[in-house]
Design a protein around this motif. Structure first.
Motif, PDB file in Angstrom:
ATOM      1  N   TRP A  36      14.225  12.761   0.577  1.00  0.00           N
ATOM      2  CA  TRP A  36      13.996  13.703   1.671  1.00  0.00           C
ATOM      3  C   TRP A  36      12.561  14.202   1.655  1.00  0.00           C
ATOM      4  O   TRP A  36      11.954  14.423   2.701  1.00  0.00           O
ATOM      5  N   ALA A  37      12.018  14.363   0.470  1.00  0.00           N
ATOM      6  CA  ALA A  37      10.651  14.864   0.356  1.00  0.00           C
ATOM      7  C   ALA A  37       9.630  13.878   0.904  1.00  0.00           C
ATOM      8  O   ALA A  37       8.515  14.276   1.270  1.00  0.00           O
ATOM      9  N   ALA A  38      10.002  12.609   0.965  1.00  0.00           N
ATOM     10  CA  ALA A  38       9.071  11.586   1.465  1.00  0.00           C
ATOM     11  C   ALA A  38       9.038  11.505   2.977  1.00  0.00           C
ATOM     12  O   ALA A  38       8.234  10.759   3.538  1.00  0.00           O
ATOM     13  N   ARG A  39       9.896  12.275   3.653  1.00  0.00           N
ATOM     14  CA  ARG A  39      10.035  12.111   5.102  1.00  0.00           C
ATOM     15  C   ARG A  39       8.737  12.428   5.837  1.00  0.00           C
ATOM     16  O   ARG A  39       8.417  11.807   6.854  1.00  0.00           O
ATOM     17  N   ARG A  40       7.980  13.414   5.344  1.00  0.00           N
ATOM     18  CA  ARG A  40       6.738  13.779   6.038  1.00  0.00           C
ATOM     19  C   ARG A  40       5.729  12.643   5.980  1.00  0.00           C
ATOM     20  O   ARG A  40       5.048  12.349   6.970  1.00  0.00           O
ATOM     21  N   ASP A  41       5.622  12.009   4.817  1.00  0.00           N
ATOM     22  CA  ASP A  41       4.693  10.889   4.701  1.00  0.00           C
ATOM     23  C   ASP A  41       5.099   9.741   5.616  1.00  0.00           C
ATOM     24  O   ASP A  41       4.255   9.144   6.300  1.00  0.00           O
ATOM     25  N   ASP A  81       1.574   8.223  -5.262  1.00  0.00           N
ATOM     26  CA  ASP A  81       1.090   9.377  -6.033  1.00  0.00           C
ATOM     27  C   ASP A  81      -0.415   9.569  -5.877  1.00  0.00           C
ATOM     28  O   ASP A  81      -1.039  10.286  -6.676  1.00  0.00           O
ATOM     29  N   ALA A  82      -0.984   8.979  -4.844  1.00  0.00           N
ATOM     30  CA  ALA A  82      -2.427   9.047  -4.643  1.00  0.00           C
ATOM     31  C   ALA A  82      -2.782  10.098  -3.589  1.00  0.00           C
ATOM     32  O   ALA A  82      -1.920  10.856  -3.112  1.00  0.00           O
ATOM     33  N   SER A  83      -4.032  10.131  -3.186  1.00  0.00           N
ATOM     34  CA  SER A  83      -4.493  11.071  -2.168  1.00  0.00           C
ATOM     35  C   SER A  83      -3.919  10.710  -0.804  1.00  0.00           C
ATOM     36  O   SER A  83      -3.344   9.639  -0.608  1.00  0.00           O
ATOM     37  N   TRP A  84      -4.110  11.616   0.167  1.00  0.00           N
ATOM     38  CA  TRP A  84      -3.567  11.410   1.513  1.00  0.00           C
ATOM     39  C   TRP A  84      -4.110  10.125   2.135  1.00  0.00           C
ATOM     40  O   TRP A  84      -3.394   9.424   2.838  1.00  0.00           O
ATOM     41  N   LEU A  85      -5.360   9.819   1.841  1.00  0.00           N
ATOM     42  CA  LEU A  85      -5.949   8.615   2.430  1.00  0.00           C
ATOM     43  C   LEU A  85      -5.199   7.361   1.997  1.00  0.00           C
ATOM     44  O   LEU A  85      -4.920   6.475   2.818  1.00  0.00           O
ATOM     45  N   HIS A  94       0.824  -1.209   0.000  1.00  0.00           N
ATOM     46  CA  HIS A  94       0.000   0.000   0.000  1.00  0.00           C
ATOM     47  C   HIS A  94       0.860   1.261   0.000  1.00  0.00           C
ATOM     48  O   HIS A  94       0.461   2.285  -0.586  1.00  0.00           O
ATOM     49  N   PHE A  95       2.017   1.205   0.635  1.00  0.00           N
ATOM     50  CA  PHE A  95       2.924   2.351   0.590  1.00  0.00           C
ATOM     51  C   PHE A  95       3.366   2.610  -0.844  1.00  0.00           C
ATOM     52  O   PHE A  95       3.386   3.748  -1.305  1.00  0.00           O
ATOM     53  N   ARG A  96       3.716   1.555  -1.562  1.00  0.00           N
ATOM     54  CA  ARG A  96       4.220   1.737  -2.937  1.00  0.00           C
ATOM     55  C   ARG A  96       3.127   2.190  -3.891  1.00  0.00           C
ATOM     56  O   ARG A  96       3.318   3.133  -4.669  1.00  0.00           O
ATOM     57  N   VAL A  97       1.976   1.534  -3.861  1.00  0.00           N
ATOM     58  CA  VAL A  97       0.940   1.870  -4.848  1.00  0.00           C
ATOM     59  C   VAL A  97       0.276   3.206  -4.537  1.00  0.00           C
ATOM     60  O   VAL A  97      -0.353   3.804  -5.415  1.00  0.00           O
ATOM     61  N   GLY A  98       0.427   3.685  -3.304  1.00  0.00           N
ATOM     62  CA  GLY A  98      -0.218   4.941  -2.931  1.00  0.00           C
ATOM     63  C   GLY A  98       0.672   6.156  -2.986  1.00  0.00           C
ATOM     64  O   GLY A  98       0.256   7.249  -2.567  1.00  0.00           O
ATOM     65  N   VAL A 106      11.780   0.813  -0.563  1.00  0.00           N
ATOM     66  CA  VAL A 106      10.761   1.012  -1.598  1.00  0.00           C
ATOM     67  C   VAL A 106      10.848   2.417  -2.174  1.00  0.00           C
ATOM     68  O   VAL A 106      10.811   2.624  -3.397  1.00  0.00           O
ATOM     69  N   GLU A 107      10.984   3.394  -1.305  1.00  0.00           N
ATOM     70  CA  GLU A 107      11.077   4.778  -1.775  1.00  0.00           C
ATOM     71  C   GLU A 107      12.365   5.009  -2.546  1.00  0.00           C
ATOM     72  O   GLU A 107      12.399   5.798  -3.501  1.00  0.00           O
ATOM     73  N   ALA A 108      13.422   4.314  -2.156  1.00  0.00           N
ATOM     74  CA  ALA A 108      14.692   4.460  -2.874  1.00  0.00           C
ATOM     75  C   ALA A 108      14.574   3.940  -4.305  1.00  0.00           C
ATOM     76  O   ALA A 108      15.067   4.563  -5.247  1.00  0.00           O
TER      77      ALA A 108
END
Length: 556
Positions: free
Chosen positions: A225-230, A170-174, A164-168, A205-207
């Motif tokens: 670095w931009a993914a840190r908030r998520d 570019d999706a909405s916050w939910l 779910h982390f990977r497929v989501g 995965v993010e890498a």
């Protein structure tokens, strides 16, 4: 959805159901032939305590997260309420253990489903179609799927989180944050090791995502670095879910109070004693996490690997143990893909699996590959997807069709291994290492003898009319007290040498669990002396997990 696509989805779901049912039958039928493993009686006892009292204190003191135990013991508790008579775990173990093990299949189906979805996401329909049988037939995964423990649960929940982390992304916050956050909570509730495994997998995965299409290294690090908030939000949701689920008994912690009262008089004692006596927030999830972290730091009293024993840990334990315990298909297929199409292996599931493999070099609790089953599942999913991509994209017909045939042969080979090792999947050792018969010389504990062999020993006793049978048993199944055998815990008796052992067993047969002879189950002097003597003796028979010695003719 058009007709052809709908038909393909139906075919894939039927394929998933076929392997799910077949593997579940393997697990359910194997359960009746296996006694309880070392951990299962405790989980059943503590799980029923929670349903009766609402308290997770018993599990938290063990460092055991409650979700799998809740799922596995809920049917037993409902059965207890229906019949109106309390269930005694010790007396009723033979009745309730199959029920709990059947409940654990919830997580097995979850694992197969998310294995299918993950490989399908990476490589399309054929990725999912290959991943399902490779997961369903892997002997070590099958073996643990049929037990009322926590290892398949963390594997399934972690795989769902990573998917779910990977497929989501570019999706909405939910879908990008909330859904992965809930799965992170589920993973933490399944096992405390998610505290380390989950962030590492998300980073991997993010890498892999960040590297695709990024022109420079600085841009790559910028995307990470931009993914840190998520990731921080996912972690926050996960911990909130964990603490809300576990709740609190709103009591003080006895060990904290004792520690504070033991402080020398002074400012520190003056400050800490009122806090300890009034901080009524225990038990809570934090206690369980701390207990597990402390356990990992202390290791588990040492480790055993290929005839060698260490009081602490082997840095290479898990890579070697995986090489011994995984099927040849799981071990060789990645290298075949590497030859045919190396780039196919660059997918997020494989990256997460390799990250966990590197992390395993630092793990100090070395009592079985069950502790790194998420690594196994991710690697199999990544391999299946890579093989599917390599077959579909390879330009040359010979490597392409050779790989396709190799995958089919690998699935059949692994399926035959699973079938021939029923019901003793826990003892599986691949052919490179000589097979399972002498696997106890290589590995111990949950890799081979985890206490599950009492029923087979009882059958041997009946077949051989061995009335006077002593048992030195590695396990906690109360069934031992009900069998016509004498429990003989040599490791806690006053034994200093061979004569002391002979005095205890003279005139009897002696069955010894392989983990007690070739393992690091205890560190007592009596254990060392008993084991050293028995390893010099020749067994007259054996079951899968017991070596049997004949001392019936020994005279004073």
């Amino acid at each position: 959805m058009d007709g052809p696509r709908r038909d393909k989805i139906r075919w894939d779901i039927s394929w998933l159901l076929l392997w799910g049912v077949a593997s579940s039958v393997w697990c359910l039928t194997a359960s009746g032939h296996l006694s309880a493993t070392f951990d299962e009686p405790t989980y059943l006892e503590r799980g029923l305590d929670h349903w009766r009292t609402g308290s997770y204190a018993g599990l938290m003191r063990l460092g055991t997260m409650p979700l799998p135990v809740d799922v596995e013991t809920l049917p037993i508790y409902l059965w207890e309420k229906y019949r109106g008579v309390p269930i005694d775990v010790t007396a009723d173990m033979e009745k309730i253990l199959p029920v709990a093990r059947a409940g654990a299949l919830v997580f097995w189906w979850l694992l197969l489903t998310y294995g299918w979805l993950s490989a399908r996401h990476i490589a399309g329909p054929w990725g999912g179609r290959l991943a399902v049988p490779l997961l369903a037939c892997e002997p070590s995964l099958l073996a643990h799927a049929g037990l009322a423990t926590t290892d398949i649960a963390i594997t399934a929940c972690l795989l769902a989180l990573v998917y779910h982390f990977r497929v989501g992304r570019d999706a909405s916050w939910l879908k990008r944050v909330l859904l992965p956050g809930l799965w992170f909570a589920a993973a933490l509730l399944a096992k405390a090791s998610a505290l380390a495994f989950a962030p590492l997998c998300l980073l991997a995965v993010e890498a892999t995502r960040g590297w695709n299409g990024v022109p420079t290294v600085s841009a790559f690090w910028g995307r990470l670095w931009a993914a840190r908030r998520d990731v921080a939000s996912i972690a926050g949701i996960g911990f909130i879910g964990l603490f809300l689920y576990v709740g609190s008994d709103w009591k003080t912690e006895r060990s904290f109070v004792e520690w504070a009262n033991g402080l020398p008089e002074g400012t520190g004692a003056t400050m800490m004693r009122p806090i300890a006596e009034n901080l009524r927030i225990f038990s809570n999830a934090g206690e369980g996490l701390v207990q597990q972290v402390k356990h990992n730091i202390r290791s588990h009293g040492g480790a055993y690997l290929m005839g060698e024993v260490t009081p602490r840990a082997f840095w290479y334990y898990f890579p070697v143990a995986l090489a011994i315990k995984l099927s040849l298909t799981a071990l060789l297929l990645p290298f075949v893909v590497l030859v045919v199409r190396p780039s196919a292996l660059l997918n997020w599931a494989m990256a997460a699996g390799l990250t966990l493999l590197l992390f395993s070099l630092t793990c100090r609790v070395q009592i079985g590959i069950r502790l790194v089953l998420p690594l196994v599942a991710l690697a199999i999913v990544g391999t299946a997807a890579a093989a599917a991509n390599a077959i579909q994209r390879s330009r040359f017909s010979v490597p392409r069709w050779g790989l396709a045939v190799g995958v089919v042969v690998g699935i059949v080979w692994t399926g035959v291994a699973a079938a021939t090792h029923w019901p003793h999947g826990l003892c599986y050792v691949n052919e490179f290492w000589g097979g399972s018969d002498r696997g106890y010389l290589l590995l111990s504990d949950s890799n081979y003898d985890w206490g599950q062999g009492l029923k087979e020993l009882a059958d041997w006793q009946k077949d051989h009319d061995a009335a006077a049978l002593d048992v030195w048993y590695f396990g906690s199944d109360p069934l031992l007290k009900q069998l016509p055998m004498r429990d003989l815990p040599l490791h806690v008796l006053p034994i200093a040498g061979a004569d002391d052992v002979l005095t205890r067993v003279r005139g009897h047969y002696l069955a010894v669990g392989t983990t007690l002879l070739y393992g690091r189950a205890t560190t007592t002097q009596a254990h060392e002396c008993s084991g050293a003597f028995l390893r010099q003796c020749k067994p007259v028979a054996r079951t899968t997990t017991f070596l049997i010695y004949d001392f019936s003719a020994v005279t004073p």
